[in-house]
Design an enzyme around this catalytic site. Sequence first.
Site, short mmCIF file in Angstrom:
data_model
loop_
_atom_site.label_atom_id
_atom_site.label_comp_id
_atom_site.label_asym_id
_atom_site.label_seq_id
_atom_site.Cartn_x
_atom_site.Cartn_y
_atom_site.Cartn_z
N GLU A 160 45.81 27.07 47.19
CA GLU A 160 45.56 26.22 46.01
C GLU A 160 46.51 25.05 45.82
OE1 GLU A 160 45.16 28.86 42.66
OE2 GLU A 160 43.24 29.63 43.39
N GLU A 275 38.37 32.69 47.08
CA GLU A 275 38.58 33.43 45.83
C GLU A 275 37.44 33.11 44.88
OE1 GLU A 275 42.29 32.87 43.83
OE2 GLU A 275 43.51 33.07 45.65
#
Length: 359
Positions: A160, A275
């Site tokens: 991320e 995710e």
Amino acid sequence: KWTTDDGRIMVNGQPLVLKGVNYFGFETETYAPHGIWDHNLNDMLDFIKDNNFNAIRVPFSMEMVRDNPVIMNVHCHNNPNLCGTSALRMLDIFIDRAAERGLLIVLDNHRTQSGGYISPPLWYNNSAGYPEDEVIRLWKHLVMRYKNQWNVFAIDLKNEPHDAATWGRSNRNTDWNQAAERMINALHEFPGLFFVGGIEWGGRFENAAQYPIETGHAHLNERVVYSPHCYGPDVYDRSEFHVENMHEYAKNLDRIYTAKYGFLAEKGYPVVIGEWGGKAKPGTRDAKWNKWFVDWIRDKCMTNNFYWALNPNSGHTGGLLEDDWKTPIQHKLDLVNRAQPNPTKFKTHNKKICITKGT
């Protein structure tokens, strides 16, 4: 042999169908998978296997790799031979036990420093002593350790990227796509796949249309996988989650997510959702989003995924297990089973790996 072909991930020339789950802990101060403070690690892995998953994404920290501390919070009686183990030896054991169950592993560079806080926005952290060359050095250490381990099939280069991270701006200090290319070239000895997340917390790839990952080497380019992260209102509420009319709701979200990363699959790039998830309690906006998201990735043929998470101690999302680390949450298992009902299966037999095709 791991590669990609026209948007598909391939193993020995056959399509790989992934049904994965995130199982975290190595990136925290315990330096070990969570839950083994009460339960046997084998029981955790058996739960994953018995629920038809074939892969685990394993977050870790660069600090764990560099310092290799002794793991903490282990129930010694329930986990014989694990107490006093170093973090990397614990990772060896975890990977070996996963292999015994036919479970693939993605190693995920989740944080620079261990702890319960957010990873730095960029792939390096100079102020903490982790410049880019140090990050690559630590990745090389892991790659050399596991390059011959059959079930370590992918590495996720950086979890991320956000805030200052850019894509396609020709800025060496912030351009994540260029950094990913440098890292892949430096880690060319790894025989598996290279997962590259998007910017803005993993979810945005718009500039990848003009600036796809290009390493300069065909044999590396064919092992690049784009890995977006995506969550509903339980994690970050947005105005688009409050549209009541279901037709407008679905139409609007499709437009938003197709622009962010859905176009990658349409253009024939390989995509694995790294995710997704949420508490998804029946009757809530989050449950509505989760149901829509599963329908959407099925429609887009983007069902290779890693659910977040096995762990119940993930604050915004919870996990597949209740807080007792034993009781399954059936409505979540139903979601992931609908997302990927028939994954590829792996089984070790007479020192060979038997592969059963998924669909």
